[in-house]
Design an enzyme around this catalytic site. Structure first.
Site, PDB file in Angstrom:
ATOM      1  N   PRO A   1      32.202  39.711  36.261  1.00 19.25           N
ATOM      2  CA  PRO A   1      33.114  38.606  35.921  1.00 19.25           C
ATOM      3  C   PRO A   1      34.161  39.024  34.890  1.00 19.25           C
ATOM      4  CG  PRO A   1      30.797  37.990  35.517  1.00 19.25           C
ATOM      5  CD  PRO A   1      30.805  39.418  35.950  1.00 19.25           C
TER       6      PRO A   1
ATOM      7  N   GLU B   1      21.076  40.086  33.637  1.00 20.89           N
ATOM      8  CA  GLU B   1      22.138  39.786  32.662  1.00 20.89           C
ATOM      9  C   GLU B   1      23.323  40.732  32.833  1.00 20.89           C
ATOM     10  OE1 GLU B   1      21.833  37.015  30.767  1.00 20.89           O
ATOM     11  OE2 GLU B   1      20.017  36.910  32.000  1.00 20.89           O
TER      12      GLU B   1
ATOM     13  N   ARG C   1      39.664  43.979  56.703  1.00 26.65           N
ATOM     14  CA  ARG C   1      40.580  43.323  57.639  1.00 26.65           C
ATOM     15  C   ARG C   1      42.028  43.776  57.501  1.00 26.65           C
ATOM     16  NH1 ARG C   1      43.006  39.125  56.278  1.00 26.65           N
ATOM     17  NH2 ARG C   1      42.745  37.736  58.072  1.00 26.65           N
TER      18      ARG C   1
ATOM     19  N   ASP D   1      48.831  36.420  57.341  1.00 21.55           N
ATOM     20  CA  ASP D   1      47.904  35.562  56.615  1.00 21.55           C
ATOM     21  C   ASP D   1      48.489  34.831  55.436  1.00 21.55           C
ATOM     22  OD1 ASP D   1      45.659  36.197  58.000  1.00 21.55           O
ATOM     23  OD2 ASP D   1      45.241  37.955  56.775  1.00 21.55           O
TER      24      ASP D   1
HETATM   25  C1  4GT Z   1      30.363  36.754  38.972  1.00 21.75           C
HETATM   26  C2  4GT Z   1      31.108  37.818  39.439  1.00 21.75           C
HETATM   27  C3  4GT Z   1      30.459  39.061  39.530  1.00 21.75           C
HETATM   28  C4  4GT Z   1      28.511  38.140  38.665  1.00 21.75           C
HETATM   29  C5  4GT Z   1      32.531  37.617  39.832  1.00 21.75           C
HETATM   30  C6  4GT Z   1      26.117  41.093  36.343  1.00 21.75           C
HETATM   31  C7  4GT Z   1      24.850  40.348  36.606  1.00 21.75           C
HETATM   32  C8  4GT Z   1      27.247  40.322  36.957  1.00 21.75           C
HETATM   33  C9  4GT Z   1      25.181  39.230  37.551  1.00 21.75           C
HETATM   34  C10 4GT Z   1      26.579  39.477  38.012  1.00 21.75           C
HETATM   35  N1  4GT Z   1      29.091  36.918  38.588  1.00 21.75           N
HETATM   36  N2  4GT Z   1      29.166  39.198  39.146  1.00 21.75           N
HETATM   37  N3  4GT Z   1      31.095  40.142  40.003  1.00 21.75           N
HETATM   38  N4  4GT Z   1      33.110  36.466  39.494  1.00 21.75           N
HETATM   39  N5  4GT Z   1      27.261  38.239  38.224  1.00 21.75           N
HETATM   40  O1  4GT Z   1      33.121  38.487  40.434  1.00 21.75           O
END
Ligand code: 4GT
Length: 250
Positions: free
Chosen positions: A89, A116, A154, A169
């Site tokens: 994330p 985590e 794609r 697209d």
């Molecule tokens: C969201 C995204 C991602 C997670 C995203 C590490 C442990 C990250 C769980 C994982 N959440 N990964 N790539 N928004 N969670 O891309």
């Protein structure tokens, strides 16, 4: 395009990759996706892949050794020339532009975290790129990896039946797509727009372009800043914005 995916749950990804368009693209040799179980590269007798976080706080963190061992053993000599992408994330946000950029590479490696997250040293010394699919948190990087693979695959010529499909697209043009209709021409009293039944190709193209522009204006106006729009189209949009001032019909 070859993609190596490193995950603790490879089975969860297999069905999606083997279905429909991605499955056919693999059979046709246009893409190859190899799933590697990080647990196979853990060297202790319990094949441990996670441990408690230093500093406490609960949850578990993926250990660095099995992740380094997996990626280094699979990539071998190719280390250094293949992007090693961590799904997180905290990464740069995935867009059509990023998917086009990634589709230029002959090979990619994707690392999926669980729990985590992964020991920071993987991000610092193994990954060469970090990608997020949007501002929300998931239980693992596997769905983001599938999203990335799907969007990249794609773009590869031959993967979609129609050679130009990915260039038309939503987002490829910088605009949202026009509405789509198929038979029947009337369903529960709801008609397909007459122009689409007319067979007049130029009128149809003009109608679709206008629908794209108006949809983008109403739903995602921020996209219009980067879209390629003619002066005439700009005027259409200015008129439409003025007309809808105060009201809200999209
Ligand atoms: C969201 C995204 C991602 C997670 C995203 C590490 C442990 C990250 C769980 C994982 N959440 N990964 N790539 N928004 N969670 O891309």
């Amino acid at each position: 395009m070859h993609i190596d995916v490193f995950t603790l749950i490879p089975d969860t990804m297999q069905a999606y990759l083997d279905a429909s368009i991605l499955g056919k693209a693999q059979l046709a040799g246009l893409i190859g996706v190899e799933l590697h179980n990080i647990r196979d590269y853990a060297s202790d007798k319990h094949r441990t892949t996670d441990d408690e976080p230093y500093g406490g706080g609960g949850g578990m963190v993926m250990k660095p050794e099995p992740v380094f061992a997996a990626v280094e053993s699979v990539l071998g000599e190719a280390m250094g020339s293949v992007p090693v992408i961590m799904l997180t994330p905290q990464g740069r946000v995935f867009t059509q532009q990023v998917s086009r950029e990634l589709a230029e590479h002959p090979r990619l490696a994707l690392i999926c975290g669980r729990y985590e997250g992964i020991d920071e040293r993987v991000r610092e010394y193994l990954a060469t790129d970090e990608i997020s699919i949007g501002d929300y948190v998931l239980t693992g990087g596997e769905l983001p990896a599938l999203v990335l693979i799907d969007a990249v695959a794609r773009q590869i010529p031959g993967v979609l039946g129609d050679q130009c499909a990915s260039e038309r697209d939503s987002h490829a043009t910088g605009l949202l797509e026009h509405p789509h209709y198929t038979r029947p021409p009337e369903f529960r009293g709801w008609q397909v727009p007459e122009v689409l039944l007319s067979g007049a190709h130029a009128r149809i193209a003009a109608w679709r372009r206008e629908q794209s522009l108006l949809r983008t204006l109403h739903r995602r106006p921020e996209l219009l800043r980067l879209a390629e729009i003619t002066d005439e189209e700009r005027k259409l949009l200015d008129d439409a914005s003025r007309d809808s001032e105060g009201s809200s019909s999209a």
